[in-house]
Design a protein around this motif. Structure first.
Motif, PDB file in Angstrom:
ATOM      1  N   PRO A  19      63.963  47.749  51.524  1.00  0.00           N
ATOM      2  CA  PRO A  19      62.672  47.288  52.035  1.00  0.00           C
ATOM      3  C   PRO A  19      62.516  45.792  51.795  1.00  0.00           C
ATOM      4  O   PRO A  19      62.861  45.308  50.718  1.00  0.00           O
ATOM      5  CB  PRO A  19      61.665  48.068  51.170  1.00  0.00           C
ATOM      6  CG  PRO A  19      62.396  48.394  49.908  1.00  0.00           C
ATOM      7  CD  PRO A  19      63.851  48.524  50.276  1.00  0.00           C
ATOM      8  N   MET A  20      62.034  45.072  52.785  1.00  0.00           N
ATOM      9  CA  MET A  20      61.696  43.654  52.603  1.00  0.00           C
ATOM     10  C   MET A  20      60.396  43.383  53.347  1.00  0.00           C
ATOM     11  O   MET A  20      60.353  43.425  54.592  1.00  0.00           O
ATOM     12  CB  MET A  20      62.813  42.741  53.138  1.00  0.00           C
ATOM     13  CG  MET A  20      64.022  42.645  52.227  1.00  0.00           C
ATOM     14  SD  MET A  20      65.262  41.498  52.862  1.00  0.00           S
ATOM     15  CE  MET A  20      66.105  42.528  54.065  1.00  0.00           C
ATOM     16  N   ALA A  21      59.350  43.109  52.578  1.00  0.00           N
ATOM     17  CA  ALA A  21      58.040  42.848  53.176  1.00  0.00           C
ATOM     18  C   ALA A  21      58.134  41.653  54.119  1.00  0.00           C
ATOM     19  O   ALA A  21      58.745  40.638  53.788  1.00  0.00           O
ATOM     20  CB  ALA A  21      57.025  42.575  52.074  1.00  0.00           C
ATOM     21  N   MET A  44      56.763  47.385  51.751  1.00  0.00           N
ATOM     22  CA  MET A  44      55.873  48.003  50.761  1.00  0.00           C
ATOM     23  C   MET A  44      54.436  48.080  51.286  1.00  0.00           C
ATOM     24  O   MET A  44      53.964  47.183  51.987  1.00  0.00           O
ATOM     25  CB  MET A  44      55.940  47.265  49.422  1.00  0.00           C
ATOM     26  CG  MET A  44      55.425  45.865  49.408  1.00  0.00           C
ATOM     27  SD  MET A  44      55.684  45.202  47.732  1.00  0.00           S
ATOM     28  CE  MET A  44      54.410  43.945  47.703  1.00  0.00           C
ATOM     29  N   GLN A  80      57.531  53.211  51.514  1.00  0.00           N
ATOM     30  CA  GLN A  80      57.376  52.744  50.136  1.00  0.00           C
ATOM     31  C   GLN A  80      55.924  52.392  49.823  1.00  0.00           C
ATOM     32  O   GLN A  80      55.278  51.661  50.567  1.00  0.00           O
ATOM     33  CB  GLN A  80      58.232  51.508  49.877  1.00  0.00           C
ATOM     34  CG  GLN A  80      58.209  51.120  48.396  1.00  0.00           C
ATOM     35  CD  GLN A  80      58.877  49.800  48.099  1.00  0.00           C
ATOM     36  OE1 GLN A  80      58.400  48.744  48.516  1.00  0.00           O
ATOM     37  NE2 GLN A  80      59.982  49.831  47.369  1.00  0.00           N
ATOM     38  N   LYS A 157      62.142  52.695  43.129  1.00  0.00           N
ATOM     39  CA  LYS A 157      62.969  51.478  43.224  1.00  0.00           C
ATOM     40  C   LYS A 157      62.570  50.565  42.079  1.00  0.00           C
ATOM     41  O   LYS A 157      61.438  50.111  41.993  1.00  0.00           O
ATOM     42  CB  LYS A 157      62.769  50.799  44.578  1.00  0.00           C
ATOM     43  CG  LYS A 157      63.659  49.584  44.770  1.00  0.00           C
ATOM     44  CD  LYS A 157      63.781  49.233  46.246  1.00  0.00           C
ATOM     45  CE  LYS A 157      64.557  47.962  46.498  1.00  0.00           C
ATOM     46  NZ  LYS A 157      63.838  46.749  46.137  1.00  0.00           N
ATOM     47  N   TYR A 194      64.844  36.336  42.396  1.00  0.00           N
ATOM     48  CA  TYR A 194      65.985  36.574  43.275  1.00  0.00           C
ATOM     49  C   TYR A 194      67.143  35.630  42.946  1.00  0.00           C
ATOM     50  O   TYR A 194      68.052  35.441  43.753  1.00  0.00           O
ATOM     51  CB  TYR A 194      65.577  36.424  44.752  1.00  0.00           C
ATOM     52  CG  TYR A 194      64.543  37.454  45.140  1.00  0.00           C
ATOM     53  CD1 TYR A 194      64.914  38.775  45.347  1.00  0.00           C
ATOM     54  CD2 TYR A 194      63.204  37.105  45.249  1.00  0.00           C
ATOM     55  CE1 TYR A 194      63.970  39.742  45.659  1.00  0.00           C
ATOM     56  CE2 TYR A 194      62.245  38.071  45.571  1.00  0.00           C
ATOM     57  CZ  TYR A 194      62.639  39.379  45.770  1.00  0.00           C
ATOM     58  OH  TYR A 194      61.712  40.328  46.079  1.00  0.00           O
ATOM     59  N   ASN A 217      71.634  48.070  43.976  1.00  0.00           N
ATOM     60  CA  ASN A 217      71.090  47.014  44.831  1.00  0.00           C
ATOM     61  C   ASN A 217      71.178  45.678  44.102  1.00  0.00           C
ATOM     62  O   ASN A 217      71.021  45.629  42.879  1.00  0.00           O
ATOM     63  CB  ASN A 217      69.627  47.361  45.169  1.00  0.00           C
ATOM     64  CG  ASN A 217      68.836  46.212  45.790  1.00  0.00           C
ATOM     65  OD1 ASN A 217      67.844  45.771  45.217  1.00  0.00           O
ATOM     66  ND2 ASN A 217      69.270  45.744  46.928  1.00  0.00           N
ATOM     67  N   ASP A 219      72.509  41.420  45.421  1.00  0.00           N
ATOM     68  CA  ASP A 219      73.602  40.491  45.736  1.00  0.00           C
ATOM     69  C   ASP A 219      74.759  41.118  46.511  1.00  0.00           C
ATOM     70  O   ASP A 219      75.916  40.781  46.268  1.00  0.00           O
ATOM     71  CB  ASP A 219      74.157  39.847  44.447  1.00  0.00           C
ATOM     72  CG  ASP A 219      73.191  38.825  43.852  1.00  0.00           C
ATOM     73  OD1 ASP A 219      72.219  38.467  44.534  1.00  0.00           O
ATOM     74  OD2 ASP A 219      73.423  38.397  42.708  1.00  0.00           O
ATOM     75  N   ALA A 241      69.724  44.087  51.066  1.00  0.00           N
ATOM     76  CA  ALA A 241      68.507  43.388  51.475  1.00  0.00           C
ATOM     77  C   ALA A 241      68.888  42.088  52.186  1.00  0.00           C
ATOM     78  O   ALA A 241      69.157  42.080  53.390  1.00  0.00           O
ATOM     79  CB  ALA A 241      67.593  43.148  50.278  1.00  0.00           C
ATOM     80  N   ARG A 242      68.988  40.990  51.433  1.00  0.00           N
ATOM     81  CA  ARG A 242      69.191  39.690  52.091  1.00  0.00           C
ATOM     82  C   ARG A 242      70.505  39.599  52.851  1.00  0.00           C
ATOM     83  O   ARG A 242      70.620  38.811  53.789  1.00  0.00           O
ATOM     84  CB  ARG A 242      69.067  38.572  51.048  1.00  0.00           C
ATOM     85  CG  ARG A 242      67.625  38.402  50.529  1.00  0.00           C
ATOM     86  CD  ARG A 242      67.585  37.570  49.282  1.00  0.00           C
ATOM     87  NE  ARG A 242      68.419  38.181  48.261  1.00  0.00           N
ATOM     88  CZ  ARG A 242      68.895  37.535  47.194  1.00  0.00           C
ATOM     89  NH1 ARG A 242      68.632  36.268  47.029  1.00  0.00           N
ATOM     90  NH2 ARG A 242      69.643  38.168  46.316  1.00  0.00           N
TER      91      ARG A 242
END
Ligand code: FMN
Length: 337
Positions: A19-21, A44, A80, A157, A194, A217, A219, A241-242
């Motif tokens: 998840p990434m807001a 989220m 989430q 998470k 981060y 999770n 990197d 994620a990224r």
């Protein structure tokens, strides 16, 4: 070997989109799912906003419901929640699981995920997100309350710790005892935000301690990162994620590896075509104004590393239509092909 079952869903290789807001909306989740992600999670969602919107707060309805709405193209997907009040979290989860909130689209989540990792001061100050790492008993009460409220799997998470990497395995075991069905462990503390340096050892310690599936999770930017995390932690799944920003193809690369198929990286033309389709889908879904403002940041991520990216950036941040984005991409193609 990675992969796990969560409720009704089996992930052959356990490869998930994080998840990434502000990033992993339905459009992006569907894109990553098509590319090879086996599981997605909503941005989220505030339990409070979701519950209060029922009491007629128009602004909260407008902002919250679209975050929770799912489509078939992104399934299996979890929703989430963040919050620190067990009753509110339970009520929000119940509404999500039943599709009983205003604006629900009818596609129901396969799991409810609880955010215990968000480092943002506004969230932490309310005792939510990563602040729950400091209050394991409250965190456990939340898990139990949500678990009692829904028949779906409940997942957590979490981060490696709040300000130091100690106690993650104890915390994880407590969440398991409270009823958690799966854990995602981000190998950084809250204090690290981060910054580089996600720690696989913490994920390994959690994995060694609990019986439920553990998803690692932090990197994961290359296939080697994924292979290393699996080897160093024994995790059942990985969550990216990224590494997926401007690069949904990362999921295709991992899927190809896991299925023993060759992977051909996208050409610049294919990459920019995906970007353009992404921008079109965003404006189609959210209208020109909101869609374009969200598309711009994605377009910059897609262009990263291309010749002429700096020049393109200046034009992309001002682009007023998908057509303008297309014109910038034409210029990039001339420089890169
Ligand atoms: C822009 C952004 C938004 C994020 N939003 C959320 C969120 O809504 N919920 C959550 O649990 N984590 C969120 N995260 C954290 C990611 O899910 C992930 O745990 C973190 O970025 C580490 O993974 P990575 O190193 O692969 O990026 C967010 C991260 C970023 C960069």
């Amino acid at each position: 070997m990675s992969g796990f079952t969560l409720g009704e869903v089996t992930l052959s290789h356990g490869v998930c989109l994080a998840p990434m807001a502000g990033v992993t909306d339905g459009v992006f989740r569907a894109l990553c799912r098509r590319a090879g992600a086996e599981y997605t999670v909503s941005e989220m969602i505030s339990a409070k906003a979701l519950c209060y919107e029922q009491k007629g707060r128009a602004g909260a309805v407008a902002r919250t419901a679209p975050l929770a709405r799912l489509t078939n193209a992104e399934m299996p997907a979890a929703v989430q929640l963040f919050g620190a009040e067990p009753d509110l979290m339970a009520e929000a989860a119940r509404r999500l699981a039943a599709g009983e909130y205003r604006g629900a689209g009818g596609v129901l989540p396969v799991a409810i995920d609880i955010n215990m990792g968000c480092p943002v001061p506004k969230v932490v100050k309310n005792g939510e997100g990563s602040a729950l790492l400091l209050s394991p008993d409250l965190a456990a009460r939340i898990v139990r309350a949500v678990k009692d409220a829904v028949s779906l799997p409940v997942t957590v998470k979490m981060r490696a710790g709040f300000d130091e990497k100690r106690g993650a395995a104890d915390f994880a075991a407590q969440m398991e005892d409270a009823g958690a069905d799966m854990l995602v462990v981000h190998g950084r503390t809250r204090t690290q935000f981060y910054a580089p340096g996600s720690d696989n050892a913490v994920i390994a310690a959690v994995k060694a301690r609990v019986q439920i599936p553990v998803v690692g999770n932090g990197d994961l930017f290359t296939l080697d990162d994924v292979i290393r995390m699996r080897a160093e932690t024994g995790c059942d799944g990985v969550m990216i994620a990224r590494g997926a920003l401007g690069n949904p193809f990362f999921f295709s690369e991992i899927a190809a590896f896991d299925e023993n198929r060759p992977f051909t990286p996208p050409t610049v033309r294919e990459k920019l075509q995906t970007a353009l389709d992404h921008a079109r889908a965003l404006t189609g879904e959210k209208g020109a104004r909101v869609g374009l403002s969200e598309a711009r940041k994605h377009m910059l991520w897609y262009c990263k590393g291309l010749y002429g990216a700096a020049k393109a950036k200046n034009r992309l941040v001002r682009a007023e239509s998908v057509e303008e984005i297309r014109a910038v991409f034409e210029m990039l193609l001339e420089e890169n092909e």
